[in-house]
Design a protein around this motif. Structure first.
Motif, short mmCIF file in Angstrom:
data_model
loop_
_atom_site.label_atom_id
_atom_site.label_comp_id
_atom_site.label_asym_id
_atom_site.label_seq_id
_atom_site.Cartn_x
_atom_site.Cartn_y
_atom_site.Cartn_z
N GLU A 174 2.71 -10.16 40.40
CA GLU A 174 4.16 -10.18 40.21
C GLU A 174 4.54 -9.49 38.90
N GLY A 175 5.74 -8.93 38.88
CA GLY A 175 6.29 -8.37 37.66
C GLY A 175 6.03 -6.89 37.47
N MET A 176 5.38 -6.24 38.42
CA MET A 176 5.05 -4.83 38.30
C MET A 176 4.75 -4.29 39.69
N ASP A 177 5.12 -3.04 39.96
CA ASP A 177 4.82 -2.44 41.26
C ASP A 177 3.33 -2.18 41.38
N VAL A 178 2.69 -2.83 42.35
CA VAL A 178 1.26 -2.63 42.61
C VAL A 178 1.09 -2.40 44.11
N LEU A 179 0.32 -1.42 44.48
CA LEU A 179 0.01 -1.16 45.87
C LEU A 179 -1.43 -0.67 45.97
N CYS A 180 -1.95 -0.67 47.20
CA CYS A 180 -3.35 -0.31 47.42
C CYS A 180 -3.47 0.87 48.38
N ILE A 181 -4.47 1.70 48.13
CA ILE A 181 -4.89 2.66 49.14
C ILE A 181 -6.25 2.19 49.65
N ASN A 182 -6.49 2.42 50.94
CA ASN A 182 -7.71 1.95 51.57
C ASN A 182 -8.40 3.11 52.29
N PRO A 183 -9.06 3.98 51.54
CA PRO A 183 -9.77 5.07 52.22
C PRO A 183 -11.00 4.56 52.95
N SER A 184 -11.34 5.23 54.05
CA SER A 184 -12.60 4.94 54.73
C SER A 184 -13.72 5.62 53.94
N ILE A 185 -14.91 5.73 54.51
CA ILE A 185 -16.01 6.32 53.76
C ILE A 185 -15.67 7.75 53.36
N LEU A 186 -15.97 8.10 52.13
CA LEU A 186 -15.57 9.40 51.57
C LEU A 186 -16.69 10.43 51.77
N PHE A 187 -16.33 11.55 52.36
CA PHE A 187 -17.22 12.71 52.43
C PHE A 187 -16.53 13.89 51.77
N GLY A 188 -17.18 15.04 51.82
CA GLY A 188 -16.66 16.22 51.16
C GLY A 188 -17.55 16.62 50.00
N PRO A 189 -17.19 17.69 49.28
CA PRO A 189 -18.01 18.15 48.16
C PRO A 189 -17.82 17.30 46.92
N GLY A 190 -18.86 17.24 46.08
CA GLY A 190 -18.71 16.63 44.77
C GLY A 190 -19.32 15.26 44.59
N ASP A 191 -19.98 14.71 45.61
CA ASP A 191 -20.54 13.36 45.48
C ASP A 191 -21.91 13.45 44.81
N THR A 192 -21.91 13.70 43.52
CA THR A 192 -23.17 13.90 42.79
C THR A 192 -23.99 12.63 42.69
N ARG A 193 -23.36 11.47 42.75
CA ARG A 193 -24.09 10.21 42.66
C ARG A 193 -24.52 9.68 44.03
N LEU A 194 -24.14 10.39 45.09
CA LEU A 194 -24.45 9.96 46.46
C LEU A 194 -23.90 8.57 46.76
N SER A 195 -22.74 8.27 46.19
CA SER A 195 -22.14 6.96 46.40
C SER A 195 -21.66 6.78 47.83
N SER A 196 -21.30 7.88 48.50
CA SER A 196 -20.80 7.81 49.87
C SER A 196 -21.61 8.65 50.85
N SER A 197 -22.11 9.78 50.41
CA SER A 197 -22.73 10.73 51.33
C SER A 197 -24.25 10.70 51.31
N GLY A 198 -24.82 9.62 50.77
CA GLY A 198 -26.28 9.51 50.76
C GLY A 198 -26.88 9.53 52.15
#
Length: 365
Positions: free
Chosen positions: A157-181
């Protein structure tokens, strides 16, 4: 526009978001455990420190108007449960309290589609109105901790807060393999069988654009699913095979046998030391036997969000992984997509009205 704070700016999603904000000419501050060459190159202000440090947070939030809260830990390791809860729940609570005290106007929290979009039934496609899936994810601390993070954020309460809920992330740039392992394991032919479940994925670049659209047009106390196609794992492997030229696995075994086999293999690997892990762990096998389907109609209609062709995402994912981890040749840099161009221009001019979109449908190969 006032200053923006980004947490988690060095992660997979964060890197793409920072690049877009930089192209918009925004004044950006990043909360990071340490400055990195990539952050220096973007020319953003860096506040070094922990999300759990009240003094650091107070400094990071001072003079800020908007916050993108992306910081967290992506892990399937049950041993990391404590750290995930501290970051996702305690860290988010502390950030929101500090932001409210600093008179921040608006916060977008990056959650995950997996808080609501997971089922044992193929025919179930989740929307933002679907309930939290406590029972299904109770043994997966990443998703359980994100449920508690999301509940905390949407009740603030007291501030605008909202969420985004992406599914598993692919694409270039996942150097840590957090999603595309798992895609890398596919390219290395380390996935021997076809799981029985289904997958939804989205390009990390499109998810970053969705975060900006949510900040600009999203409704407070709302969530926005950012997902792509709903494919069975068999469909996904067939299409990934087309993008990579790697023959997909054809063998299928009963779910119970797959879980038992994964546990046995994992146990054998661990005999070699606590740091050894089997190529396919039991948690990943169990997760792949569920259906992670979702419908992103709300994001399309309310935000004007439109992701790219999923085959382009798979092609770019394969190319990046081969270049980064398998010694492949680099590819020329691609031009930004229409969506990326749109959100970049929004920094200087009004965005076009959100187009009416048809309801998402599953596609077959």
């Amino acid at each position: 526009m006032g200053r923006i704070l980004v947490t988690g700016g060095t992660g997979f999603l964060g890197k793409h978001l920072l690049a877009m904000l930089s192209r918009r000419g925004e004044k950006v501050r990043v909360l990071s455990r340490a400055a990195t060459p990539e952050l220096d190159e973007l020319g953003v202000e860096v506040i070094a420190g922990s999300l759990l440090d009240e003094e650091v947070l107070a400094k990071a939030c001072k003079g800020v108007e908007r916050i993108y809260h992306l910081a967290g830990l992506v892990s399937r390791d049950p041993d990391a449960a404590g750290e995930m809860y501290r970051l996702h729940v305690d860290g988010t609570r502390l950030l929101l309290d500090t932001a409210h005290a600093a008179k921040v106007k608006r916060v977008v929290v990056a959650s995950t589609s997996g808080t609501i979009a997971v089922s044992k039934r193929e025919e179930e496609i989740s929307t933002e109105e679907s309930p939290f899936r406590y029972e299904l994810v109770r043994d997966w601390p990443y998703y359980l901790s994100k449920i508690y993070q999301e509940k905390l954020a949407l009740a603030f309460e007291g501030m605008d807060v909202l969420c985004i809920n992406p599914s598993i992330l692919f694409g270039p740039g996942d150097t840590r393999l957090s999603s595309s392992g798992d895609v890398l394991k596919f390219l290395k032919r380390e996935i021997p069988v076809v799981p029985s479940g289904g997958i939804n994925f989205v390009d990390a670049r499109d998810a970053a654009a969705g975060a900006i659209l949510a900040m600009e047009h999203g409704k407070a106390k709302s969530r926005y699913l950012l997902g792509g196609p709903n494919w069975t794992m068999q469909e996904f492997f067939l299409r990934l095979g087309r993008a990579s030229g790697v023959r997909p696995p054809a063998a299928r075994i009963p779910d119970a046998a797959a879980r038992l086999g994964a546990r046995i293999v994992d146990g054998l690997y661990r005999l070699g030391g606590p740091e050894r892990r089997a190529p396919v762990d039991p948690v990943s096998v169990e997760m792949a036997q569920h259906f992670w389907y979702c419908d992103s109609t709300r994001a399309r209609t309310e935000l004007g969000w439109e992701p790219r062709d999923p085959m382009e995402t798979l092609d770019d994912t394969v190319a990046f992984l081969r270049e980064r981890f398998l010694g492949g040749a680099p590819r020329p840099e691609k031009a930004p997509s229409f969506l990326e161009t749109l959100v970049t221009r929004m920094g200087d001019e009004p965005a076009a009205p959100a187009p009416k979109q048809r309801r998402e449908r599953r596609t077959r190969p």
